[in-house]
Write a protein that holds these residues in place. Structure first.
Motif, PDB file in Angstrom:
ATOM      1  N   LYS A  30       0.832  -1.209   0.000  1.00 16.71           N
ATOM      2  CA  LYS A  30       0.000   0.000   0.000  1.00 16.71           C
ATOM      3  C   LYS A  30       0.864   1.254   0.000  1.00 16.71           C
ATOM      4  N   ARG A  31       1.913   1.247   0.801  1.00 14.79           N
ATOM      5  CA  ARG A  31       2.732   2.453   0.932  1.00 14.79           C
ATOM      6  C   ARG A  31       3.685   2.679  -0.236  1.00 14.79           C
ATOM      7  N   VAL A  32       4.043   1.644  -0.966  1.00 14.80           N
ATOM      8  CA  VAL A  32       4.956   1.833  -2.108  1.00 14.80           C
ATOM      9  C   VAL A  32       4.237   1.868  -3.448  1.00 14.80           C
ATOM     10  N   GLU A  33       2.911   1.753  -3.439  1.00 11.24           N
ATOM     11  CA  GLU A  33       2.206   1.699  -4.717  1.00 11.24           C
ATOM     12  C   GLU A  33       2.391   2.975  -5.523  1.00 11.24           C
ATOM     13  N   GLY A  34       2.695   4.082  -4.883  1.00  8.04           N
ATOM     14  CA  GLY A  34       2.918   5.337  -5.598  1.00  8.04           C
ATOM     15  C   GLY A  34       4.264   5.409  -6.292  1.00  8.04           C
ATOM     16  N   CYS A  35       5.102   4.408  -6.112  1.00  6.07           N
ATOM     17  CA  CYS A  35       6.433   4.409  -6.742  1.00  6.07           C
ATOM     18  C   CYS A  35       6.367   4.097  -8.230  1.00  6.07           C
ATOM     19  N   GLU A  96      25.332  -6.351 -17.896  1.00 10.50           N
ATOM     20  CA  GLU A  96      25.507  -5.725 -16.590  1.00 10.50           C
ATOM     21  C   GLU A  96      24.345  -4.756 -16.402  1.00 10.50           C
ATOM     22  N   ILE A  97      23.638  -4.919 -15.295  1.00 11.47           N
ATOM     23  CA  ILE A  97      22.457  -4.105 -15.008  1.00 11.47           C
ATOM     24  C   ILE A  97      22.839  -3.072 -13.965  1.00 11.47           C
ATOM     25  N   SER A  98      22.430  -1.829 -14.186  1.00  7.34           N
ATOM     26  CA  SER A  98      22.709  -0.782 -13.203  1.00  7.34           C
ATOM     27  C   SER A  98      21.474   0.105 -13.043  1.00  7.34           C
ATOM     28  N   LEU A  99      21.381   0.723 -11.877  1.00  7.28           N
ATOM     29  CA  LEU A  99      20.280   1.650 -11.618  1.00  7.28           C
ATOM     30  C   LEU A  99      20.553   2.957 -12.341  1.00  7.28           C
ATOM     31  N   LEU A 100      19.547   3.479 -12.981  1.00  7.03           N
ATOM     32  CA  LEU A 100      19.617   4.818 -13.559  1.00  7.03           C
ATOM     33  C   LEU A 100      19.117   5.802 -12.501  1.00  7.03           C
ATOM     34  N   PRO A 101      19.325   7.099 -12.680  1.00  7.10           N
ATOM     35  CA  PRO A 101      18.898   8.067 -11.651  1.00  7.10           C
ATOM     36  C   PRO A 101      17.434   7.917 -11.223  1.00  7.10           C
ATOM     37  N   ALA A 102      16.534   7.659 -12.156  1.00  4.30           N
ATOM     38  CA  ALA A 102      15.117   7.487 -11.785  1.00  4.30           C
ATOM     39  C   ALA A 102      14.932   6.245 -10.920  1.00  4.30           C
ATOM     40  N   GLY A 103      15.658   5.173 -11.225  1.00  2.00           N
ATOM     41  CA  GLY A 103      15.601   3.962 -10.412  1.00  2.00           C
ATOM     42  C   GLY A 103      16.171   4.198  -9.028  1.00  2.00           C
ATOM     43  N   GLN A 104      17.238   4.980  -8.951  1.00  2.00           N
ATOM     44  CA  GLN A 104      17.835   5.302  -7.653  1.00  2.00           C
ATOM     45  C   GLN A 104      16.857   6.105  -6.799  1.00  2.00           C
ATOM     46  N   ARG A 105      16.087   7.000  -7.433  1.00  2.00           N
ATOM     47  CA  ARG A 105      15.080   7.774  -6.683  1.00  2.00           C
ATOM     48  C   ARG A 105      14.002   6.854  -6.111  1.00  2.00           C
ATOM     49  N   VAL A 106      13.567   5.856  -6.891  1.00  5.24           N
ATOM     50  CA  VAL A 106      12.580   4.885  -6.396  1.00  5.24           C
ATOM     51  C   VAL A 106      13.153   4.154  -5.185  1.00  5.24           C
ATOM     52  N   VAL A 107      14.409   3.743  -5.274  1.00  2.00           N
ATOM     53  CA  VAL A 107      15.059   3.039  -4.164  1.00  2.00           C
ATOM     54  C   VAL A 107      15.129   3.938  -2.928  1.00  2.00           C
ATOM     55  N   GLU A 108      15.548   5.179  -3.099  1.00  2.00           N
ATOM     56  CA  GLU A 108      15.666   6.095  -1.955  1.00  2.00           C
ATOM     57  C   GLU A 108      14.310   6.370  -1.314  1.00  2.00           C
ATOM     58  N   ASP A 109      13.295   6.604  -2.144  1.00  2.00           N
ATOM     59  CA  ASP A 109      11.941   6.823  -1.605  1.00  2.00           C
ATOM     60  C   ASP A 109      11.469   5.585  -0.844  1.00  2.00           C
ATOM     61  N   SER A 110      11.743   4.410  -1.399  1.00  2.00           N
ATOM     62  CA  SER A 110      11.328   3.154  -0.770  1.00  2.00           C
ATOM     63  C   SER A 110      12.038   2.929   0.553  1.00  2.00           C
ATOM     64  N   GLN A 111      13.319   3.231   0.589  1.00  2.00           N
ATOM     65  CA  GLN A 111      14.074   3.047   1.827  1.00  2.00           C
ATOM     66  C   GLN A 111      13.498   3.907   2.948  1.00  2.00           C
ATOM     67  N   ALA A 112      13.078   5.134   2.615  1.00  2.00           N
ATOM     68  CA  ALA A 112      12.450   6.001   3.618  1.00  2.00           C
ATOM     69  C   ALA A 112      11.119   5.398   4.085  1.00  2.00           C
ATOM     70  N   ILE A 113      10.358   4.833   3.164  1.00  2.00           N
ATOM     71  CA  ILE A 113       9.084   4.189   3.516  1.00  2.00           C
ATOM     72  C   ILE A 113       9.345   2.993   4.425  1.00  2.00           C
ATOM     73  N   PHE A 114      10.326   2.147   4.065  1.00  2.00           N
ATOM     74  CA  PHE A 114      10.648   0.963   4.871  1.00  2.00           C
ATOM     75  C   PHE A 114      11.101   1.363   6.273  1.00  2.00           C
TER      76      PHE A 114
END
Length: 165
Positions: A30-35, A96-114
């Motif tokens: 519920k809390r990450v659905e906005g990602c 080789e897979i890497s996070l792009l800036p938009a992916g990094q923002r999703v991760v950072e937002d998610s970490q704050a939610i967690f």
């Protein structure tokens, strides 16, 4: 404690643990659905972040305990959404897979939610209780890993701090 009483208590504790995990999962969802990403894609972004700057598809599949085909499907949408980038690996064979800036923002937002979920979830739990819980869960996880190895499975070593999100 009698065997029957211990068996009943173990069953009740396992049931409570699974109810807790399902409730935790619903709250996280519920809390990450906005990602803007599906659950499995979200989990992949978080795992990729933990693996470092980049990882091969094979490493990502192993870390997530899924097939490379599952990783390939999820990466297709994540790449199309501009969340991950793929490049030829050093050996010329692996992506080789890497996070792009938009992916990094999703991760950072998610970490704050967690972090907020964790704080709320463990409200009123003392440091001593938290340490005892961690020790107990690690012992149970090790017991289960040993059981799986004895049963012929190749259980990965328990990952410290791996929340699975």
């Amino acid at each position: 404690m009698e065997t029957n009483e211990r068996t009943r208590r173990i069953r009740e504790d396992i049931d409570a643990f699974f109810r807790m995990m399902r409730l935790h999962h619903r709250i996280v969802e519920k809390r990450v659905e906005g990602c803007g990403v599906h659950h499995s894609q979200h989990r992949m972004l978080m795992k990729l972040s933990r693996l470092g700057t980049s990882a091969s598809q094979k490493e990502l599949a192993e870390a997530m305990e899924v097939t490379p085909a599952c990783v390939a499907r999820a990466l297709k949408s994540l790449s199309a959404a501009g969340l991950v980038g793929k490049a030829e690996g050093a050996d010329g064979r692996c992506n080789e897979i890497s996070l792009l800036p938009a992916g990094q923002r999703v991760v950072e937002d998610s970490q704050a939610i967690f972090q907020r979920i964790g704080e709320e979830m463990f409200e009123g739990v003392s440091e001593a209780e938290l340490a005892a819980l961690g020790d107990t869960l690690n012992r149970i996880l090790n017991n289960l890993s040993n059981m799986e190895r004895r049963d012929g499975g190749a259980a990965p070593a328990p990952a410290e701090g791996d929340d699975g999100q």
